[in-house]
Design an enzyme around this catalytic site. Structure first.
Site, short mmCIF file in Angstrom:
data_model
loop_
_atom_site.label_atom_id
_atom_site.label_comp_id
_atom_site.label_asym_id
_atom_site.label_seq_id
_atom_site.Cartn_x
_atom_site.Cartn_y
_atom_site.Cartn_z
N GLU A 103 142.85 90.23 69.37
CA GLU A 103 142.98 91.15 70.11
C GLU A 103 141.75 92.05 70.02
O GLU A 103 141.43 91.99 71.87
CB GLU A 103 144.23 91.16 69.92
CG GLU A 103 144.26 92.27 67.61
CD GLU A 103 144.72 93.13 67.43
OE1 GLU A 103 145.46 94.09 68.25
OE2 GLU A 103 145.04 93.05 66.95
N THR A 105 143.17 83.55 66.52
CA THR A 105 143.29 83.91 65.55
C THR A 105 144.11 83.48 64.76
O THR A 105 145.55 83.19 65.40
CB THR A 105 143.90 85.34 65.68
OG1 THR A 105 144.63 86.06 64.74
CG2 THR A 105 144.82 85.19 67.59
N ASP A 160 146.63 84.51 63.47
CA ASP A 160 147.61 85.30 63.58
C ASP A 160 149.09 85.36 64.47
O ASP A 160 150.02 85.69 65.19
CB ASP A 160 147.24 86.94 64.16
CG ASP A 160 146.70 87.69 62.36
OD1 ASP A 160 146.55 87.12 61.27
OD2 ASP A 160 146.29 88.86 62.98
N ARG A 215 159.84 81.42 37.73
CA ARG A 215 158.60 81.92 38.08
C ARG A 215 159.93 83.07 39.48
O ARG A 215 160.46 82.09 40.30
CB ARG A 215 157.76 81.70 38.71
CG ARG A 215 156.63 80.98 37.44
CD ARG A 215 155.89 80.76 38.00
NE ARG A 215 155.03 80.47 37.78
CZ ARG A 215 154.08 80.41 35.93
NH1 ARG A 215 153.79 81.82 35.51
NH2 ARG A 215 153.44 79.61 35.63
N GLY A 250 148.46 89.19 58.71
CA GLY A 250 149.01 89.56 59.85
C GLY A 250 148.79 90.80 59.49
O GLY A 250 150.16 91.39 58.39
N ARG A 294 158.63 88.80 32.57
CA ARG A 294 157.16 88.77 32.52
C ARG A 294 156.87 87.46 33.12
O ARG A 294 155.13 87.53 34.02
CB ARG A 294 156.78 87.47 30.98
CG ARG A 294 157.16 88.77 30.50
CD ARG A 294 156.75 88.62 28.85
NE ARG A 294 158.42 87.72 28.43
CZ ARG A 294 158.76 87.04 27.80
NH1 ARG A 294 157.60 87.30 26.53
NH2 ARG A 294 159.80 86.67 27.07
O1 F6P Z 1 142.88 89.61 62.77
C1 F6P Z 1 143.03 88.60 61.86
C2 F6P Z 1 142.98 88.27 60.62
O2 F6P Z 1 143.35 87.12 59.95
C3 F6P Z 1 143.28 89.44 60.40
O3 F6P Z 1 144.94 88.40 60.04
C4 F6P Z 1 143.04 90.29 58.79
O4 F6P Z 1 144.26 91.55 59.13
C5 F6P Z 1 141.94 90.36 59.33
O5 F6P Z 1 141.56 89.56 60.11
C6 F6P Z 1 141.56 90.68 58.14
O6 F6P Z 1 139.98 89.90 57.78
P1 F6P Z 1 138.69 90.68 57.33
O7 F6P Z 1 139.20 90.68 56.47
O8 F6P Z 1 137.61 90.05 57.86
O9 F6P Z 1 137.98 91.78 58.57
#
Ligand code: F6P
Length: 393
Positions: free
Chosen positions: A105, A125, A127, A179, A187, A284
Site C-alpha cells: 500500500e 505484500t 499482509d 503449553r 499485519g 511457567r
Molecule cells: O507491510 C508489510 C509488512 O510485512 C508489515 O506487515 C509489517 O508491519 C512491516 O512489513 C514490517 O516491515 P519492516 O520491519 O521491514 O518495516
C-alpha cells in the site's frame, strides 16, 4: 546495447516477499521477447529519485530465490520535497516509456504523485491488504474480490499455518509440555495473515480489525486449557485492546508513512496471561513467539511463483502495447480459475480506496476464529494442513 530501443523501468519497494525475483526474472525474459531494455531502479523509489539503476538484461536471475535483487526501501514521495518531479525527470531522461512498480500500500501510493506517467502496478505484500471486496450482500460467494490475493501472501500464509499446526509446527510441543503459546503474525492494519493461520488450526486468532476484549479472551483460554491442556493463540502485530490502544507499539518511533514501530504483541500478551492465569494453573509454560521476517523469507510457493511469472511478463507486454494510463494488474477469480485483470488507477482517489480489511464474513469475533466463508476464501490460496496426525487432538 542499442540505446534507441524502447526502455521500461522497474522497481520493488516496501517489505520484501519471496516472489519478487520471480516477477523481475519474468520481466527480464519478456524484455528480450519484446526487444526492450529493462532498467531496474535500486532500492525502490529511492533509486528512481536518485537515478540509481542497473540494466537488467545482463543479469541472470534465479526466480526461486526470495527477496529482491533490486533491494528495497520505504520512502514517501509526498514527504520528499521534489521527489516526484525528480522521479519523472529521471524516467524521461532515460527514455523510459513506462514503469513497473511492485509494492504494498505505501509503495504503490507513491504512484498517485504522478498519475500522468504510465505505470503498471503489481501488488505484493504478505499482509494481503491491497484490493477490494465488493458487497455481495454479506456473502463471500456473491462478493466480487478485486485482486484476489497479493504476491507473497500465499507463501506467508502457508508458513504461518505450518508454524502453528500439529503436523508441522508448534502443536506437538504445546501438547507435550501443556503449553500456552502466543504466536505473532505480521499485519499492521489488516489481519489476513493472522487469519490464514486458521489453515493450521490454532485455537484463537486476534486481528487488528476487531478489538481484543481481554477478559473475554482470557476466559475462553482458561476454558480451552481445562479441556485440552494446551492452547495456541495467533495475534497480529497491529492488534488493539478494546480501549483502542495497541497491544504493543512504540507510537513515538514512526516510519515515513506514519506507522508506529511494533514492539511484540505476542510477548506482551503472553506475559500478561502468564501473570493473570497463575491463580488457575501452572503458567511457567506460557510463551510468546514472533517468527517475524521468517514470514517474508525463503523461496516462493507454487501459487506465488506462477502468478509472479505471469505478472512480470504481462506488465512488460502492456507497456509495450502502448500504455495510456496507470493500471493495477490484479488477480481475478472467475468461477474456478485465476486470471489477470487490469484495474485503472483513475478509478481511485488514493490508496485508501484500494485497501482491503477482514470483515465479519471472514472472521467470527465472538470466538476469535475464522468463519466457514473465510475458510473457503483461504482454501483457494493456501492448502489446509491436516490436524489428524498421531491422533493427538
Ligand atoms: O507491510 C508489510 C509488512 O510485512 C508489515 O506487515 C509489517 O508491519 C512491516 O512489513 C514490517 O516491515 P519492516 O520491519 O521491514 O518495516
Amino acid at each position: 546495447m542499442g540505446s534507441n530501443r524502447k526502455r521500461i523501468g522497474i522497481l520493488t519497494g516496501g517489505g520484501d516477499v519471496p516472489p519478487l525475483n520471480a516477477v523481475i526474472a519474468s520481466a527480464i525474459e519478456a524484455s528480450f521477447e519484446y526487444n526492450v531494455e529493462l532498467m531496474g531502479f535500486i532500492k525502490g523509489w529511492r533509486g528512481l529519485v536518485e537515478n540509481q539503476y542497473v540494466e537488467l538484461s545482463k543479469i541472470k536471475l534465479n526466480p526461486l530465490i526470495g527477496g529482491t535483487i533490486l533491494k528495497s526501501s520505504r520512502i514517501n514521495l509526498e514527504k520528499n520535497s521534489d521527489g516526484a518531479e525528480r522521479a519523472v525527470k529521471n524516467l524521461k531522461n532515460l527514455n523510459c516509456e513506462g514503469l513497473i512498480v511492485i509494492g504494498g500500500e505505501d509503495t504503490l501510493s507513491n504512484s498517485f504523485s504522478f498519475p500522468t506517467f504510465p505505470q503498471v502496478l503489481i501488488s505484493k505484500t504478505i499482509d494481503n491488504d491491497v484490493g477490494l471486496i465488493r458487497s455481495g450482500q454479506g456473502r463471500i460467494e456473491a462478493a466480487e474480490i478485486v485482486n484476489y490475493f497479493t504476491l507473497g501472501f500465499p507463501t506467508a500464509a502457508r508458513k504461518i499455518s505450518s508454524f502453528v499446526s500439529l503436523k508441522e509446527g508448534l502443536r506437538t510441543t504445546a501438547y507435550s509440555h501443556e503449553r500456552i503459546i502466543v504466536v505473532e503474525s505480521m499485519g499492521m492494519h489488516a489481519g489476513w495473515l493472522a487469519l490464514s493461520s486458521s489453515m493450521g488450526h490454532p485455537d484463537f486468532i486476534v486481528i487488528p480489525e476487531f478489538p481484543l476484549e481481554y477478559d473475554r479472551v482470557k476466559d475462553l483460554i482458561i476454558e480451552k486449557y481445562i479441556n485440552q491442556k494446551n492452547v495456541i493463540i495467533v495475534v497480529a502485530e497491529g492488534a488493539k485492546f478494546d480501549n483502542g490502544s495497541y497491544i504493543s507499539a512504540d507510537e513515538k518511533e514512526k516510519d515515513d508513512f506514519g506507522h508506529p514501530r511494533f514492539k511484540g504483541a505476542a510477548e506482551t500478551l503472553a506475559s500478561k496471561l502468564k501473570g493473570d492465569l497463575k491463580k488457575y494453573f501452572d503458567t511457567r509454560n506460557v510463551n510468546g513467539i514472533n517468527p517475524s521476517y521468517l514470514y517474508r523469507s525463503g523461496t516462493p510457493s507454487d501459487l506465488d511463483l506462477n502468478w509472479a511469472a505471469k505478472m512480470g511478463k504481462e506488465a512488460v507486454k502492456i507497456i509495450c502495447g502502448g500504455l495510456s494510463e496507470t493500471l493495477f494488474l490484479t488477480v481475478r477469480k472467475e468461477r474456478i480459475e485465476f486470471s489477470l485483470s487490469p484495474y485503472p488507477l483513475s478509478n481511485l482517489k488514493c490508496m485508501d480506496d484500494f485497501h482491503r480489511f477482514v470483515d465479519g464474513r471472514f472472521y467470527n469475533a465472538g470466538n476469535y476464529s475464522v468463519t466457514e466463508e473465510g475458510k473457503n476464501y483461504l482454501k483457494e490460496i493456501v492448502e489446509e494442513i491436516s490436524e489428524d496426525y498421531y491422533g493427538l487432538r
